[in-house]
Scaffold this motif. Sequence first.
Motif, short mmCIF file in Angstrom:
data_model
loop_
_atom_site.label_atom_id
_atom_site.label_comp_id
_atom_site.label_asym_id
_atom_site.label_seq_id
_atom_site.Cartn_x
_atom_site.Cartn_y
_atom_site.Cartn_z
N ALA A 27 0.72 -1.69 -0.26
CA ALA A 27 0.08 0.34 0.14
C ALA A 27 1.16 0.65 -0.06
O ALA A 27 2.05 1.36 0.89
CB ALA A 27 -0.67 0.00 0.98
N PRO A 28 0.20 2.23 -0.81
CA PRO A 28 1.98 3.48 -0.52
C PRO A 28 1.41 4.04 0.18
O PRO A 28 0.69 4.29 1.93
CB PRO A 28 0.77 3.76 -1.34
N ALA A 29 2.90 4.38 0.73
CA ALA A 29 2.88 5.49 1.76
C ALA A 29 2.39 6.69 2.43
O ALA A 29 1.99 7.11 3.15
CB ALA A 29 4.66 5.15 2.18
N ARG A 30 2.60 7.14 0.88
CA ARG A 30 2.05 8.68 0.90
C ARG A 30 1.16 8.54 -0.51
O ARG A 30 1.18 7.86 -1.11
CB ARG A 30 3.25 9.29 0.85
N ARG A 31 1.18 10.27 -0.95
CA ARG A 31 -0.04 9.83 -2.15
C ARG A 31 1.04 10.60 -2.64
O ARG A 31 2.63 10.90 -2.80
CB ARG A 31 -0.73 11.50 -1.59
N ALA A 32 0.99 10.28 -4.41
CA ALA A 32 1.64 10.78 -5.13
C ALA A 32 2.35 12.33 -4.99
O ALA A 32 1.27 13.02 -4.35
CB ALA A 32 0.98 10.09 -6.03
N LEU A 33 3.97 12.45 -5.23
CA LEU A 33 4.02 14.32 -5.52
C LEU A 33 2.93 15.04 -6.28
O LEU A 33 3.36 15.81 -6.30
CB LEU A 33 5.72 14.27 -5.36
#
Length: 179
Positions: A135-141
Amino acid sequence: MRYPEGGGLTAERRAFREGIRLQAGERFAAGEKTALIAKDLRVSVRSVERWRRAWREGSMEALRSAGPANSPTVTDAQFAVLEEELGKGPAAHGFDDQRWTLARVQTVIRRRLRVSLSVATVWRLLKRHGWSWQAPARRALERDEHAVELWKKEVWPRVKGSRRSQGPGSSSRTKPASR
């Protein structure tokens, strides 16, 4: 999944069932009838008959738990090797991108550990050792919050639309409004 350890019973549940069998063994020694034991212990008569046969052949020791029904197909030492291999990343094993799939992990297990497992068994093995899907740790830049909000307010209501027609409908095949 039916059992929490990936197969078999938990240690607590095995101990509970062993306790029931040992109670039955004490009652066998006291000469009680099978049906009465089954009723009191809330088990089937067939189970009590099977336990009584085991008790006759091997005394109380025959009623003790034999441990888990299955042992893991990959030992802890082998799993440590697998974790090391997974840490190197998919590219180190000849895969195009940086995604680990169950099929890819299965391939690494077959190549490195020389153990053939199904995809479902690979998933249970990883889950048992604390691994989960990525699962992505953070949102896309690159994410533009303003554009997302604008899309939600203006575009989504038009796309979503209403499923109902403006006029009254009919479910009749003979009426023209139903077509």
